[in-house]
Design an enzyme around this catalytic site. Structure first.
Site, PDB file in Angstrom:
ATOM      1  N   HIS A  98       0.827  -1.217   0.000  1.00 53.20           N
ATOM      2  CA  HIS A  98       0.000   0.000   0.000  1.00 53.20           C
ATOM      3  C   HIS A  98       0.863   1.271   0.000  1.00 53.20           C
ATOM      4  O   HIS A  98       0.341   2.354  -0.236  1.00 53.20           O
ATOM      5  CB  HIS A  98      -0.909  -0.026   1.232  1.00 53.20           C
ATOM      6  CG  HIS A  98      -2.310   0.449   0.963  1.00 53.20           C
ATOM      7  ND1 HIS A  98      -2.892   0.451  -0.288  1.00 53.20           N
ATOM      8  CD2 HIS A  98      -3.262   0.941   1.813  1.00 53.20           C
ATOM      9  CE1 HIS A  98      -4.119   0.912  -0.209  1.00 53.20           C
ATOM     10  NE2 HIS A  98      -4.375   1.217   1.057  1.00 53.20           N
ATOM     11  N   ASN A 145      -6.599   6.662   3.977  1.00 53.90           N
ATOM     12  CA  ASN A 145      -8.001   6.973   3.722  1.00 53.90           C
ATOM     13  C   ASN A 145      -8.337   8.451   3.861  1.00 53.90           C
ATOM     14  O   ASN A 145      -9.455   8.861   3.510  1.00 53.90           O
ATOM     15  CB  ASN A 145      -8.905   6.156   4.653  1.00 53.90           C
ATOM     16  CG  ASN A 145      -8.834   4.665   4.354  1.00 53.90           C
ATOM     17  OD1 ASN A 145      -8.160   4.244   3.410  1.00 53.90           O
ATOM     18  ND2 ASN A 145      -9.516   3.858   5.171  1.00 53.90           N
ATOM     19  N   ASP A 170      -0.809   2.564  -5.533  1.00 54.56           N
ATOM     20  CA  ASP A 170      -0.833   1.130  -5.810  1.00 54.56           C
ATOM     21  C   ASP A 170      -2.152   0.722  -6.453  1.00 54.56           C
ATOM     22  O   ASP A 170      -3.188   1.326  -6.192  1.00 54.56           O
ATOM     23  CB  ASP A 170      -0.629   0.343  -4.518  1.00 54.56           C
ATOM     24  CG  ASP A 170      -1.688   0.683  -3.478  1.00 54.56           C
ATOM     25  OD1 ASP A 170      -1.704   1.856  -3.002  1.00 54.56           O
ATOM     26  OD2 ASP A 170      -2.508  -0.185  -3.144  1.00 54.56           O
ATOM     27  N   ASN A 191      -9.255   3.835  -1.601  1.00 58.46           N
ATOM     28  CA  ASN A 191      -9.743   4.811  -0.631  1.00 58.46           C
ATOM     29  C   ASN A 191      -8.922   6.103  -0.604  1.00 58.46           C
ATOM     30  O   ASN A 191      -9.467   7.183  -0.331  1.00 58.46           O
ATOM     31  CB  ASN A 191      -9.781   4.196   0.770  1.00 58.46           C
ATOM     32  CG  ASN A 191     -10.895   3.169   0.915  1.00 58.46           C
ATOM     33  OD1 ASN A 191     -11.922   3.272   0.245  1.00 58.46           O
ATOM     34  ND2 ASN A 191     -10.693   2.167   1.760  1.00 58.46           N
TER      35      ASN A 191
END
Length: 274
Positions: A98, A145, A170, A191
């Site tokens: 991530h 997020n 990613d 997100n």
């Protein structure tokens, strides 16, 4: 006797007349000689000056009222590019899938010798140049997020055009280590991208560089998969991806989106990355 006196008087008058004539001649001749004395030239009067009544127009009163030419307007300062890498802050998330956006931005910073050492707008920031183009590198520290809080604040403060905001993140839907450069698009379920689009008033019109991390194996949950670190072999494979990503960013800033997209998205480039 009378006759003799008259003769003497006549002789005296004649002498007087002769004298007056000669005197007048002398005076007239003298005046003539003075009047014919040659005039002195200007070189004989070095301290004497005469105003030239035929001076150039630049010195006339009329021309002194003419306004000087206006200076050419200077172009506005060039707005920087904002290159944002997405990820999560803290050592816990270093080298996880991530955080590949963070890793790409770090690779750009190293290649272009830009120090990312300032904390502002809830992000780690670095300022520098790629070629002659000013750039800002950003790694939001809000957790993935909420990335839009940081990106939206930077864009708003510096009034950066959205076409000059490149987001690197990613992508589960791309094979591992593959790159894809797009001019705009939705969040695709990511997100971090969802948060950025929301903070940019719903606009999708900014370029993005997607880095493939592959799909989770078997029945592994996607959340757990993206938080897994890359293994040694994967990290070695990413080095080549980052090299191509750095070159793609250089082409984007210096030559335009189309050339960069052709370089990144062509079959040849994809094969080279395999």
């Amino acid at each position: 006797m009378l006759t003799q006196k008259i003769m003497k008087l006549s002789s005296s008058i004649s002498s007087i007349r002769s004298l007056n004539f000669n005197s007048a001649f002398v005076i007239s001749y003298t005046s003539f000689k003075f009047s014919t004395t040659p005039k002195r030239t200007m070189t004989q009067f070095p301290n004497f000056s005469i105003k030239n009544t035929n001076s150039s127009r630049a010195n006339t009163a009329e021309d002194s009222l003419v306004a000087p030419p206006k200076p050419k307007p200077q172009p506005p300062p060039q707005k920087p590019w904002l290159i944002v890498g997405l990820g999560n802050p803290g050592k816990k998330y270093d080298s996880t899938r991530h955080n590949v956006g963070f890793m790409m931005v770090d690779a750009i910073a190293e290649a272009e010798r830009i120090s990312i050492n300032t904390v502002n707008f809830k992000a780690l920031l670095g300022k520098g140049f790629i070629g002659s183009v000013p750039v800002m590198l950003a790694k939001p520290q809000t957790f993935m997020n909420s990335s839009g809080e940081s990106v939206g604040a930077i864009v708003s403060y510096y009034k950066i055009p959205l076409k000059q905001v490149l987001v690197v993140f990613d992508d589960l839907d791309l094979p591992f280590a593959k790159l894809r450069l797009l001019p705009k698009g939705g969040h695709g379920g990511h997100n971090g991208m969802r948060s950025i689009i929301d903070r940019l008033k719903g606009s999708h019109d900014f370029p993005r560089l997607r880095i493939g991390i592959g799909r989770p194996p078997g029945r592994m949950d996607a959340v757990n998969f993206v938080l897994r670190p890359f293994n040694k072999q994967e990290r070695e494979g990413l080095e080549f991806t980052f090299e191509h990503g750095i070159e793609a960013v250089r082409i984007l800033l210096l030559e335009g989106f189309d050339k960069s997209a052709t370089y990144v998205n062509s079959t040849k480039a994809i094969e080279q990355l395999g």
